[in-house]
Scaffold this active site. Sequence first.
Site, PDB file in Angstrom:
ATOM      1  N   ASN A 104      44.525  13.056 -55.597  1.00  0.00           N
ATOM      2  CA  ASN A 104      44.491  12.113 -54.557  1.00  0.00           C
ATOM      3  C   ASN A 104      42.988  11.933 -54.455  1.00  0.00           C
ATOM      4  O   ASN A 104      42.420  12.714 -53.560  1.00  0.00           O
ATOM      5  CB  ASN A 104      45.150  12.398 -53.373  1.00  0.00           C
ATOM      6  CG  ASN A 104      44.865  11.152 -52.420  1.00  0.00           C
ATOM      7  OD1 ASN A 104      44.348  10.324 -52.775  1.00  0.00           O
ATOM      8  ND2 ASN A 104      45.696  11.443 -51.183  1.00  0.00           N
ATOM      9  N   LYS A 152      41.466   9.525 -52.369  1.00  0.00           N
ATOM     10  CA  LYS A 152      41.126   9.328 -51.061  1.00  0.00           C
ATOM     11  C   LYS A 152      40.419   7.968 -51.370  1.00  0.00           C
ATOM     12  O   LYS A 152      39.886   7.394 -52.309  1.00  0.00           O
ATOM     13  CB  LYS A 152      41.035  10.134 -50.036  1.00  0.00           C
ATOM     14  CG  LYS A 152      42.099  11.332 -50.200  1.00  0.00           C
ATOM     15  CD  LYS A 152      42.107  12.236 -48.952  1.00  0.00           C
ATOM     16  CE  LYS A 152      43.139  13.097 -48.989  1.00  0.00           C
ATOM     17  NZ  LYS A 152      43.266  14.007 -47.999  1.00  0.00           N
ATOM     18  N   HIS A 164      51.709   9.018 -47.062  1.00  0.00           N
ATOM     19  CA  HIS A 164      50.570   9.866 -46.779  1.00  0.00           C
ATOM     20  C   HIS A 164      50.269  10.215 -45.207  1.00  0.00           C
ATOM     21  O   HIS A 164      50.171   9.310 -44.614  1.00  0.00           O
ATOM     22  CB  HIS A 164      49.382   9.842 -47.553  1.00  0.00           C
ATOM     23  CG  HIS A 164      48.430  10.947 -47.816  1.00  0.00           C
ATOM     24  ND1 HIS A 164      47.730  11.098 -46.652  1.00  0.00           N
ATOM     25  CD2 HIS A 164      48.267  11.851 -48.764  1.00  0.00           C
ATOM     26  CE1 HIS A 164      46.792  12.404 -46.867  1.00  0.00           C
ATOM     27  NE2 HIS A 164      47.260  12.720 -48.370  1.00  0.00           N
ATOM     28  N   GLU A 209      47.626  10.744 -43.944  1.00  0.00           N
ATOM     29  CA  GLU A 209      46.351   9.662 -43.273  1.00  0.00           C
ATOM     30  C   GLU A 209      46.925   8.366 -43.366  1.00  0.00           C
ATOM     31  O   GLU A 209      46.462   7.637 -42.202  1.00  0.00           O
ATOM     32  CB  GLU A 209      45.343   9.855 -44.197  1.00  0.00           C
ATOM     33  CG  GLU A 209      44.635  11.047 -44.367  1.00  0.00           C
ATOM     34  CD  GLU A 209      44.006  11.644 -45.534  1.00  0.00           C
ATOM     35  OE1 GLU A 209      43.865  10.867 -46.404  1.00  0.00           O
ATOM     36  OE2 GLU A 209      43.808  12.818 -45.503  1.00  0.00           O
ATOM     37  N   GLU A 230      53.090  18.044 -47.634  1.00  0.00           N
ATOM     38  CA  GLU A 230      51.791  18.365 -47.249  1.00  0.00           C
ATOM     39  C   GLU A 230      51.856  18.417 -45.796  1.00  0.00           C
ATOM     40  O   GLU A 230      51.826  17.653 -45.038  1.00  0.00           O
ATOM     41  CB  GLU A 230      51.099  17.084 -47.412  1.00  0.00           C
ATOM     42  CG  GLU A 230      50.794  16.578 -48.959  1.00  0.00           C
ATOM     43  CD  GLU A 230      49.599  15.877 -49.215  1.00  0.00           C
ATOM     44  OE1 GLU A 230      48.923  16.368 -50.184  1.00  0.00           O
ATOM     45  OE2 GLU A 230      49.263  14.987 -48.371  1.00  0.00           O
ATOM     46  N   GLY A 284      42.888  18.978 -45.998  1.00  0.00           N
ATOM     47  CA  GLY A 284      41.507  18.711 -45.637  1.00  0.00           C
ATOM     48  C   GLY A 284      41.013  19.875 -44.827  1.00  0.00           C
ATOM     49  O   GLY A 284      39.612  19.595 -44.346  1.00  0.00           O
ATOM     50  N   SER A 327      44.807  21.485 -48.983  1.00  0.00           N
ATOM     51  CA  SER A 327      43.678  22.468 -49.371  1.00  0.00           C
ATOM     52  C   SER A 327      44.060  23.296 -50.551  1.00  0.00           C
ATOM     53  O   SER A 327      43.674  24.634 -50.576  1.00  0.00           O
ATOM     54  CB  SER A 327      43.101  23.454 -47.966  1.00  0.00           C
ATOM     55  OG  SER A 327      42.963  22.516 -47.254  1.00  0.00           O
TER      56      SER A 327
HETATM   57  P1  13P Z   1      43.053  18.216 -49.536  1.00  0.00           P
HETATM   58  O1  13P Z   1      43.268  18.987 -50.976  1.00  0.00           O
HETATM   59  O2  13P Z   1      41.567  17.816 -49.330  1.00  0.00           O
HETATM   60  O3  13P Z   1      43.159  19.212 -48.368  1.00  0.00           O
HETATM   61  O4  13P Z   1      43.955  17.092 -49.253  1.00  0.00           O
HETATM   62  C1  13P Z   1      45.216  17.104 -49.462  1.00  0.00           C
HETATM   63  C2  13P Z   1      45.822  15.903 -49.675  1.00  0.00           C
HETATM   64  O5  13P Z   1      45.847  14.939 -48.572  1.00  0.00           O
HETATM   65  C3  13P Z   1      46.366  15.097 -50.958  1.00  0.00           C
HETATM   66  O6  13P Z   1      47.009  13.884 -50.821  1.00  0.00           O
END
Ligand code: 13P
Length: 255
Positions: free
Chosen positions: A9, A11, A95, A97, A172, A178, A217
């Site tokens: 992803n 982002k 997601h 976010e 997640e 993150g 992560s």
């Molecule tokens: P990270 O791997 O940067 O923690 O992000 C995970 C994520 O949100 C994947 O959709």
Amino acid sequence: MRRKLVVGNWKMHGDLKSNQTLLESITNGLQNLKNADYVVCVPNPYLFQARELLTNTNVAWGGQNVNQHEQGAFTGAVAPHMLSDLGCQFVLLGHSERRVLFHETNLTAAARFDASIKAGLTPVLCVGETLAEHEAGLTEVIVASQMDAVMATLSDEDFAAAMQVNMVFAYEPVWAVGTGKTASPEQAQTVHEFIRNRIARRNSDAAAHVRIIYGGSIKANNAKQLFAMPDVDGGLVGGASLDADEFIEICRLAN
Ligand code: 13P
């Protein structure tokens, strides 16, 4: 035996030049890996570029979100058929976010899930608890509510269609996204098993086949232990998917 799946992803990262370098490195690095499935979910403006560089490779591409409507006056929104048009096979939905920063809800995730399967896209439904919910011992309550909101809207026919497109769930934990803090393999396994059991309440055959991937992560140095868990069918990778070497190594560990 479920085939492992690794989804990157990106982002809101990238530009034409850096995407080209990254995609070329990834396709080179993954070309001989045949035992798992690999996907990158890129920002919408770069789907065309993904199609150009990934057609006829073993890396699929997808969107990071989609709208539930087919067309109309929805400024800034993208319809499922538009993603299909650009060769997307996958779409991320719900997601954290999107939920936290853009106020999307279980209801929008459910409507988008339904619209996606009808357009032939494979939805990757993200579920997971926040740190406060985690500390309050509410992980299963939250994950169940996020799943049930989607499952409840699917008729038996829709559920069959979701199986047809091989729907995916992604656990997640928001506290791991993150942050550099990963769920332990045992923590992930517990929640993945819970998710599988929840699907089994609807259809046990489906539950045995559905892929449930972990995100939060994931790095090359922790992927192996996570992927070794019986109900962890791969990973949803954020930050590490922007680094070709890291992403290739994670994919290799899934292979
Ligand atoms: P990270 O791997 O940067 O923690 O992000 C995970 C994520 O949100 C994947 O959709």
